[in-house]
Design a protein around this motif. Structure first.
Motif, PDB file in Angstrom:
ATOM      1  N   PHE A 216       0.811  -1.204   0.000  1.00  0.00           N
ATOM      2  CA  PHE A 216       0.000   0.000   0.000  1.00  0.00           C
ATOM      3  C   PHE A 216       0.857   1.272   0.000  1.00  0.00           C
ATOM      4  CE2 PHE A 216      -2.998  -3.166   1.374  1.00  0.00           C
ATOM      5  CZ  PHE A 216      -4.202  -2.745   0.835  1.00  0.00           C
ATOM      6  N   VAL A 217       0.214   2.352  -0.435  1.00  0.00           N
ATOM      7  CA  VAL A 217       0.876   3.651  -0.509  1.00  0.00           C
ATOM      8  C   VAL A 217       0.264   4.575   0.533  1.00  0.00           C
ATOM      9  CG1 VAL A 217       1.480   5.602  -1.991  1.00  0.00           C
ATOM     10  CG2 VAL A 217       1.159   3.317  -2.988  1.00  0.00           C
ATOM     11  N   ILE A 218       1.110   5.190   1.344  1.00  0.00           N
ATOM     12  CA  ILE A 218       0.661   6.245   2.256  1.00  0.00           C
ATOM     13  C   ILE A 218       0.768   7.572   1.515  1.00  0.00           C
ATOM     14  CG2 ILE A 218       1.115   7.499   4.399  1.00  0.00           C
ATOM     15  CD1 ILE A 218       2.287   5.004   5.574  1.00  0.00           C
ATOM     16  N   VAL A 219      -0.305   8.338   1.526  1.00  0.00           N
ATOM     17  CA  VAL A 219      -0.317   9.652   0.889  1.00  0.00           C
ATOM     18  C   VAL A 219      -0.706  10.682   1.948  1.00  0.00           C
ATOM     19  CG1 VAL A 219      -1.088  10.984  -1.099  1.00  0.00           C
ATOM     20  CG2 VAL A 219      -1.194   8.475  -1.174  1.00  0.00           C
ATOM     21  N   GLN A 220       0.156  11.662   2.159  1.00  0.00           N
ATOM     22  CA  GLN A 220      -0.076  12.667   3.192  1.00  0.00           C
ATOM     23  C   GLN A 220      -0.034  14.069   2.593  1.00  0.00           C
ATOM     24  OE1 GLN A 220       3.135  11.743   5.919  1.00  0.00           O
ATOM     25  NE2 GLN A 220       1.772  10.608   7.279  1.00  0.00           N
ATOM     26  N   GLU A 221      -0.774  14.960   3.233  1.00  0.00           N
ATOM     27  CA  GLU A 221      -0.659  16.360   2.840  1.00  0.00           C
ATOM     28  C   GLU A 221       0.760  16.849   3.132  1.00  0.00           C
ATOM     29  OE1 GLU A 221      -2.596  19.314   5.308  1.00  0.00           O
ATOM     30  OE2 GLU A 221      -2.729  17.894   6.987  1.00  0.00           O
ATOM     31  N   TYR A 222       1.253  17.722   2.285  1.00  0.00           N
ATOM     32  CA  TYR A 222       2.580  18.303   2.524  1.00  0.00           C
ATOM     33  C   TYR A 222       2.435  19.445   3.519  1.00  0.00           C
ATOM     34  CZ  TYR A 222       6.906  20.863   1.821  1.00  0.00           C
ATOM     35  OH  TYR A 222       8.097  21.514   2.028  1.00  0.00           O
ATOM     36  N   LEU A 223       3.297  19.447   4.535  1.00  0.00           N
ATOM     37  CA  LEU A 223       3.284  20.504   5.544  1.00  0.00           C
ATOM     38  C   LEU A 223       4.375  21.515   5.222  1.00  0.00           C
ATOM     39  CD1 LEU A 223       2.892  18.305   8.758  1.00  0.00           C
ATOM     40  CD2 LEU A 223       1.101  19.440   7.437  1.00  0.00           C
ATOM     41  N   PRO A 224       4.023  22.784   5.021  1.00  0.00           N
ATOM     42  CA  PRO A 224       5.025  23.797   4.657  1.00  0.00           C
ATOM     43  C   PRO A 224       6.206  23.847   5.626  1.00  0.00           C
ATOM     44  CG  PRO A 224       2.818  24.685   4.384  1.00  0.00           C
ATOM     45  CD  PRO A 224       2.665  23.343   5.041  1.00  0.00           C
ATOM     46  N   ALA A 225       5.964  23.551   6.900  1.00  0.00           N
ATOM     47  CA  ALA A 225       7.053  23.599   7.890  1.00  0.00           C
ATOM     48  C   ALA A 225       8.130  22.556   7.605  1.00  0.00           C
ATOM     49  CB  ALA A 225       6.490  23.395   9.295  1.00  0.00           C
ATOM     50  N   ALA A 226       7.819  21.584   6.729  1.00  0.00           N
ATOM     51  CA  ALA A 226       8.787  20.533   6.418  1.00  0.00           C
ATOM     52  C   ALA A 226      10.011  21.077   5.692  1.00  0.00           C
ATOM     53  CB  ALA A 226       8.121  19.443   5.583  1.00  0.00           C
ATOM     54  N   LYS A 227       9.902  22.253   5.125  1.00  0.00           N
ATOM     55  CA  LYS A 227      11.066  22.837   4.421  1.00  0.00           C
ATOM     56  C   LYS A 227      12.219  23.088   5.382  1.00  0.00           C
ATOM     57  CE  LYS A 227       9.830  27.757   4.775  1.00  0.00           C
ATOM     58  NZ  LYS A 227       8.866  27.594   5.863  1.00  0.00           N
ATOM     59  N   ASP A 228      11.903  23.207   6.682  1.00  0.00           N
ATOM     60  CA  ASP A 228      12.938  23.420   7.697  1.00  0.00           C
ATOM     61  C   ASP A 228      13.393  22.110   8.342  1.00  0.00           C
ATOM     62  OD1 ASP A 228      12.792  26.238   7.358  1.00  0.00           O
ATOM     63  OD2 ASP A 228      11.004  26.279   8.635  1.00  0.00           O
ATOM     64  N   GLY A 229      12.963  20.971   7.787  1.00  0.00           N
ATOM     65  CA  GLY A 229      13.313  19.681   8.352  1.00  0.00           C
ATOM     66  C   GLY A 229      12.312  19.245   9.413  1.00  0.00           C
ATOM     67  N   ASP A 230      12.653  18.203  10.147  1.00  0.00           N
ATOM     68  CA  ASP A 230      11.779  17.730  11.219  1.00  0.00           C
ATOM     69  C   ASP A 230      12.584  17.569  12.499  1.00  0.00           C
ATOM     70  OD1 ASP A 230      13.249  15.419  10.885  1.00  0.00           O
ATOM     71  OD2 ASP A 230      11.573  14.175  10.261  1.00  0.00           O
ATOM     72  N   THR A 231      11.884  17.304  13.586  1.00  0.00           N
ATOM     73  CA  THR A 231      12.521  17.118  14.890  1.00  0.00           C
ATOM     74  C   THR A 231      12.289  15.696  15.371  1.00  0.00           C
ATOM     75  OG1 THR A 231      12.275  19.447  15.510  1.00  0.00           O
ATOM     76  CG2 THR A 231      12.584  17.869  17.297  1.00  0.00           C
ATOM     77  N   ARG A 232      13.367  14.989  15.686  1.00  0.00           N
ATOM     78  CA  ARG A 232      13.264  13.668  16.304  1.00  0.00           C
ATOM     79  C   ARG A 232      13.300  13.857  17.825  1.00  0.00           C
ATOM     80  NH1 ARG A 232      14.741   8.356  15.393  1.00  0.00           N
ATOM     81  NH2 ARG A 232      13.189   8.567  13.719  1.00  0.00           N
ATOM     82  N   MET A 233      12.254  13.414  18.481  1.00  0.00           N
ATOM     83  CA  MET A 233      12.165  13.493  19.939  1.00  0.00           C
ATOM     84  C   MET A 233      12.005  12.088  20.508  1.00  0.00           C
ATOM     85  SD  MET A 233       9.267  15.313  22.372  1.00  0.00           S
ATOM     86  CE  MET A 233       9.747  17.000  21.971  1.00  0.00           C
ATOM     87  N   PHE A 234      12.775  11.776  21.533  1.00  0.00           N
ATOM     88  CA  PHE A 234      12.668  10.484  22.208  1.00  0.00           C
ATOM     89  C   PHE A 234      11.669  10.580  23.356  1.00  0.00           C
ATOM     90  CE2 PHE A 234      16.722  10.194  20.082  1.00  0.00           C
ATOM     91  CZ  PHE A 234      16.769   8.877  19.666  1.00  0.00           C
ATOM     92  N   VAL A 235      10.812   9.584  23.430  1.00  0.00           N
ATOM     93  CA  VAL A 235       9.829   9.502  24.510  1.00  0.00           C
ATOM     94  C   VAL A 235      10.053   8.191  25.254  1.00  0.00           C
ATOM     95  CG1 VAL A 235       7.377   9.294  25.057  1.00  0.00           C
ATOM     96  CG2 VAL A 235       8.137  10.936  23.321  1.00  0.00           C
ATOM     97  N   VAL A 236      10.209   8.284  26.578  1.00  0.00           N
ATOM     98  CA  VAL A 236      10.448   7.115  27.429  1.00  0.00           C
ATOM     99  C   VAL A 236       9.411   7.110  28.549  1.00  0.00           C
ATOM    100  CG1 VAL A 236      12.045   6.080  29.092  1.00  0.00           C
ATOM    101  CG2 VAL A 236      12.903   6.927  26.901  1.00  0.00           C
ATOM    102  N   ASN A 237       8.775   5.968  28.747  1.00  0.00           N
ATOM    103  CA  ASN A 237       7.729   5.850  29.772  1.00  0.00           C
ATOM    104  C   ASN A 237       6.608   6.866  29.572  1.00  0.00           C
ATOM    105  OD1 ASN A 237       9.022   3.733  31.122  1.00  0.00           O
ATOM    106  ND2 ASN A 237      10.193   5.130  32.405  1.00  0.00           N
ATOM    107  N   GLY A 238       6.327   7.213  28.320  1.00  0.00           N
ATOM    108  CA  GLY A 238       5.225   8.111  28.016  1.00  0.00           C
ATOM    109  C   GLY A 238       5.551   9.582  28.106  1.00  0.00           C
ATOM    110  N   HIS A 239       6.795   9.928  28.466  1.00  0.00           N
ATOM    111  CA  HIS A 239       7.189  11.326  28.616  1.00  0.00           C
ATOM    112  C   HIS A 239       8.448  11.606  27.789  1.00  0.00           C
ATOM    113  CE1 HIS A 239       4.444  11.929  32.058  1.00  0.00           C
ATOM    114  NE2 HIS A 239       4.785  10.686  32.389  1.00  0.00           N
TER     115      HIS A 239
END
Length: 359
Positions: A216-239
């Motif tokens: 299957f193909v996932i198709v998503q709307e493009y978010l203009p903020a994506a031009k600045d990259g994305d943020t990887r955040m780690f979540v441990v124990n729900g926080h």
């Protein structure tokens, strides 16, 4: 405690990877740490799971030396070694306290499809035998492809369709002001990810056909903020994972004209500023994360939207530490220590999913 880290294949690991550094940190904190590939797992005649694993030797100077010795031994496991006398040892659910499943199923999708679910399958046996398995294997089973992402609140996700029909994609393309992102339902690292806009719509049929060959193909709307990259955040124990008042995250910045910010696709890390929107997003995810026993996950955030959630092997914790000026690996091991303590004092009365997310 005795903890085994399960990776795709010891031969393909790199010493800067998050899993390797967690195993090294566990050894430094006085624990027995082992590393095994999914192909080294086994089911034993007494009903326990086991693995031919390499122990992180006490006093090893660095992750580079540690992994180098393991890989040399792994490559020469059937012959007499000259430079290292390291040998694999059998660990089983009879004597393990923790099994940390860290293999990425998408890495094995093409060449080793049998390995994709191996960690989850053997993890379920380990749970049955009283081992704490992180993340909870039932949740991992449900997350073997990106459809799992759709179970999180619509509030935090970009508009999305999942289909194999190019006509559906074209209609969605028009709904999204003729700017969309397409990617496979299974996969990671920015592979086979396309942005379609303007004249590129002429290639839409070919793009959908190429991706849908494997599903299957996932198709998503493009978010203009994506031009600045994305943020990887780690979540441990729900926080959000935190140490010294700093949150484990980093920004992944696109290189050149490539809209993909994945490090494997050529993106580069830089310091991220944690916004209120990011914290609200993480809070909105918390009930589902806790319900499913997801001990450690990685969130890929663009603006106030969650683009992806990595529940198997979120990477980049070393980059997060370098950008934030602190170490996050000890914090992760400390919270695993607490889980082992809780299991002991409750003598098996807490189920695995509860232990997995308990502070």
């Amino acid at each position: 405690m005795k903890i085994a880290f399960i990776v795709n294949d010891i031969a393909t690991e790199i010493h800067t990877y998050t899993t390797i550094n967690l195993a090294f940190q566990a050894m430094q904190m006085g624990h027995e740490a082992y590393i095994a590939g999914v192909g080294d797992l086994m089911y034993l005649s007494n009903g326990h799971m086991g693995a031919n694993a390499f122990r992180v030797e006490e006093g090893v100077k660095s992750t580079e030396v540690m992994l180098g010795e393991m890989q040399t031994a792994y490559e020469n496991s059937s012959v007499s070694l000259i430079e290292s006398d390291m040998k694999p040892v059998k660990v089983t659910s009879e004597n393990l306290d923790v099994m940390f499943i860290r293999n990425d199923p998408s890495d094995d999708r093409e060449n080793r499809p049998w390995a994709q679910s191996a960690g989850v399958i053997f993890g379920k046996i380990a749970v049955r035998n009283g081992v704490i398995v992180l993340n909870d294997p039932e949740a991992l089973h449900n997350a073997l492809n990106k459809m799992y992402f759709q179970h999180f609140p619509e509030l935090v996700r970009p508009r999305t369709i999942i289909t194999r029909d190019v006509d559906d994609v074209r209609r969605f393309y028009d709904e999204c002001e003729q700017k969309i992102v397409l990617k496979p339902l299974q996969g990671s690292g920015g592979k086979d990810v396309f942005m379609v806009k303007g004249k590129e719509a002429a290639n839409l049929d070919q793009i959908v056909e190429a991706i849908s060959r494997d599903g299957f193909v996932i198709v998503q709307e493009y978010l203009p903020a994506a031009k600045d990259g994305d943020t990887r955040m780690f979540v441990v124990n729900g926080h959000p994972l935190e140490n010294d008042g700093k949150i484990a995250c980093f920004q992944r910045v696109n290189e050149g004209d490539d809209f993909r910010s994945n490090l494997h696709a050529g993106g580069r890390p830089q310091k991220a500023e944690v916004t209120d929107d990011m914290l609200k997003l993480a809070a909105a995810l918390r009930p589902k994360i806790i319900q499913d026993g997801l001990f450690m996950i990685g969130l890929d955030i663009v603006g106030d939207k969650l683009m992806e959630i990595n529940v198997f092997s979120p990477g980049g914790m070393m980059s997060a530490g370098m950008q934030q000026g602190t170490e996050f690996f000890p914090t992760v091991i400390e919270t695993i220590e607490k889980k082992v303590y809780y299991r002991k004092i409750y003598n098996g009365r807490l189920n695995n999913a509860t232990l997995a997310i308990m502070d």
